[in-house]
Enzyme design. Structure first.
Site, mmCIF file in Angstrom:
data_model
loop_
_atom_site.group_PDB
_atom_site.id
_atom_site.type_symbol
_atom_site.label_atom_id
_atom_site.label_comp_id
_atom_site.label_asym_id
_atom_site.label_seq_id
_atom_site.Cartn_x
_atom_site.Cartn_y
_atom_site.Cartn_z
ATOM 1 N N HIS A 441 0.815 -1.213 0.000
ATOM 2 C CA HIS A 441 0.000 0.000 0.000
ATOM 3 C C HIS A 441 0.852 1.268 0.000
ATOM 4 C CE1 HIS A 441 0.598 1.036 4.313
ATOM 5 N NE2 HIS A 441 0.644 -0.271 4.496
ATOM 6 N N CYS A 460 2.311 -4.990 7.218
ATOM 7 C CA CYS A 460 2.068 -4.736 5.793
ATOM 8 C C CYS A 460 3.249 -3.986 5.180
ATOM 9 C CB CYS A 460 0.770 -3.948 5.612
ATOM 10 S SG CYS A 460 -0.703 -4.945 5.878
#
Length: 540
Positions: A441, A460
């Protein structure tokens, strides 16, 4: 004269050993079906099927491969594979040479004992015209070479078991090797080098070459590990003069970064260039300044780097031999994302990965979605430790300040952050559904990408160039122009895009590799995975 003297001695010793084992002598004439072999592939000599069984009953070291050995000979009607009318074949010599080279390079394993097979090889090579009259010895050598091949293939090309890999938190599916088919291919094409058929990734071969090179450096520079660089000053830079600078030149020259015959104490522009190259290879800030981090790396024993090479070669035994499709690789210790087109590196960018306490998992999945202007659903851990205490303290003011909203009720309360410039996921995320809830992301915290060590996330992976990645992922869909991607990233309204073709994503862990410029790279063991693997491989 030497040949005539050694032959009866070696033959007598090996035949005596064979007789003790109770191996039957091969019958003088065995007819086999050879219609499925070409003339070049056909070897007239053949084993008796009982010989295979008795050999395996006497050699426990080959027991794990007994089914493979039996099936290999059954499919070739028990014809010899390694020995023909002229003597020992090229492939047999190639296998022994590979084993010798691996041992010299530091790739050692108690099951890869080549001494007995080497003795058999040497004795047959000395037989000359008497070859066909030594059937028992020939059959022992033939079966030993086949057994040793399967041991070698399993250990050197296959690596550790899947259970071991899971214990090491490695969840990328392991490659599969059909060693029986591989052996058959090697036997059928004797003019092709055995190394050409190795079922290993290209990086494995490169690291093995580097292992040999570093081993040679140890022999040529035995003083390297005994003489440590002493740093009397915090930093040294261009224009400075010190005995430490001369020592650094010497160390960089050993590694091949500094190519000048300059042993002066002066910090020269050429040293600056060599130092930046070394720092890049070691994952340090390439600023051309000698500081403690650089001194520490130069002081590490060569054995440390050789062990690091062996650890990463072990990991490379597990990965696909070659990936020729489009895919994405994130190398955690390198803090980099690499984009490959048709198996070739296209471009790379920095990433931020999980902290050691919230490490990014090593696994692979297929990317299926690109999500523009995403919501961020606050994970349970962050919700409990950070968000809910903030809400209890400040109420709606906390939610408004962080552009968040609550959903659900009672014990099922959840919180999500609305799309926008301050969203923790930035303007786009890339989903490859997995049980670890890890994805790629964007992020508003751009400053972290300039750090040398970038392990700051909750697991992440934050991408430094998210727009470029979105353009690349969607490049084969002509409807997704740069302008449309820009608009979607800034729309403030979540939009899911399903990829027409799923894209493999590999999250890997490699602390040593050879880069696209041919430079040997090393990185720190950010999660301690090297240390765990070293305990299994080296007992330390």
């Amino acid at each position: 004269m030497l040949k005539n003297y050694l032959l009866p001695v070696l033959a007598a010793m090996l035949l005596a050993a064979a007789c003790k084992q109770g191996v039957k002598k091969q019958s003088e004439a065995i007819n086999r079906d050879t219609t499925h072999y070409t003339k070049q592939e056909y070897i007239a000599q053949a084993l008796d099927s009982n010989q295979v069984g008795e050999f395996l009953s006497r050699h426990a070291e080959f027991a794990p491969y007994s089914d493979l050995i039996r099936e290999f000979y059954r499919k070739r009607d028990f014809h010899y594979a390694w020995i023909n009318e002229e003597g020992i074949t090229e492939q047999a010599g190639g296998l022994l040479n590979m084993m010798r080279q691996d041992e010299e390079s530091g790739i050692k394993d108690s099951t890869l004992d080549k001494s007995r097979v080497s003795a058999l090889y040497d004795s047959i090579a000395l037989m000359g015209d008497s070859l066909n009259r030594q059937d028992t010895l020939i059959s022992i050598a033939e079966l030993s070479l086949t057994g040793q091949f399967f041991v070698y293939a399993n250990k050197v090309w296959g690596g550790m078991t899947s259970d071991n890999a899971k214990d090491l938190e490695w969840f990328i599916p392991r490659k599969k090797i059909n060693v029986e088919s591989l052996l058959d291919s090697i036997i059928r094409y004797p003019k092709r080098a055995l190394a050409a058929d190795e079922p290993v990734n290209r990086q494995y071969r490169l690291l093995r070459d580097e292992l040999t090179r570093v081993g040679d450096l140890v022999k040529k520079h035995p003083q390297h590990d005994s003489i440590k660089l002493a740093d009397k000053k915090k930093t040294y830079k261009s224009g400075d003069s010190s005995a430490v600078i001369a020592a650094v030149k010497s160390r960089l020259a050993i590694w091949g970064d500094f190519k000048e015959k300059d042993t002066t104490t002066q910090f020269t522009p050429l040293l600056d260039s060599a130092l930046r190259n070394y720092q890049t290879r070691m994952g340090q800030k390439p600023d051309g300044i000698i500081r403690q981090q650089t001194i520490d790396a130069l002081n590490r024993p060569m054995e440390h780097y050789m062990q690091q090479l062996l650890l990463n070669m072990e990991r490379l035994r597990w990965v696909p031999v070659e990936v020729t499709t489009d895919y994405i690789l994130v190398n955690i210790p390198e803090f980099r994302l690499h984009v490959y087109e048709d198996g070739k590196l296209a471009w790379s960018c920095n990433v931020v990965v999980g902290t050691p306490g919230a490490s990014t998992v090593i696994f692979s999945k297929e990317m299926q979605y690109v999500v523009f202007s995403p919501y961020w659903n606050v994970p349970p851990g962050i919700l409990k430790k950070e968000v809910l205490p903030g809400i209890r303290k400040s109420g709606n003011a906390y939610l408004k300040r962080h552009n968040m909203e609550m959903t659900g009720s009672g014990n099922n309360i959840s919180v999500r952050q609305k799309p926008g410039p301050s969203n923790s996921l930035g303007k786009v995320k890339f989903l490859f559904p997995n049980e670890y809830n890890i994805y790629l992301h964007d992020t508003p915290a751009k400053n972290l990408f300039s750090e040398t060590k970038r392990s700051f996330s909750h697991g992440c992976i934050r991408v430094a160039e998210p727009k470029r990645l979105a353009q690349w992922v969607l490049r084969k869909d002509s409807s997704w122009t740069e302008q449309k991607i820009d608009a979607a990233m800034n729309a403030g309204k979540e939009k899911y895009v399903t990829l027409k073709t799923k894209l493999p994503v590999y999250i890997g862990y490699f602390t040593a590799w050879v880069d696209s410029q041919g430079r040997l790279n090393f990185r720190d063991d950010v999660y301690g995975h090297d240390a765990k693997l070293a305990k299994l491989l080296f007992g330390k």
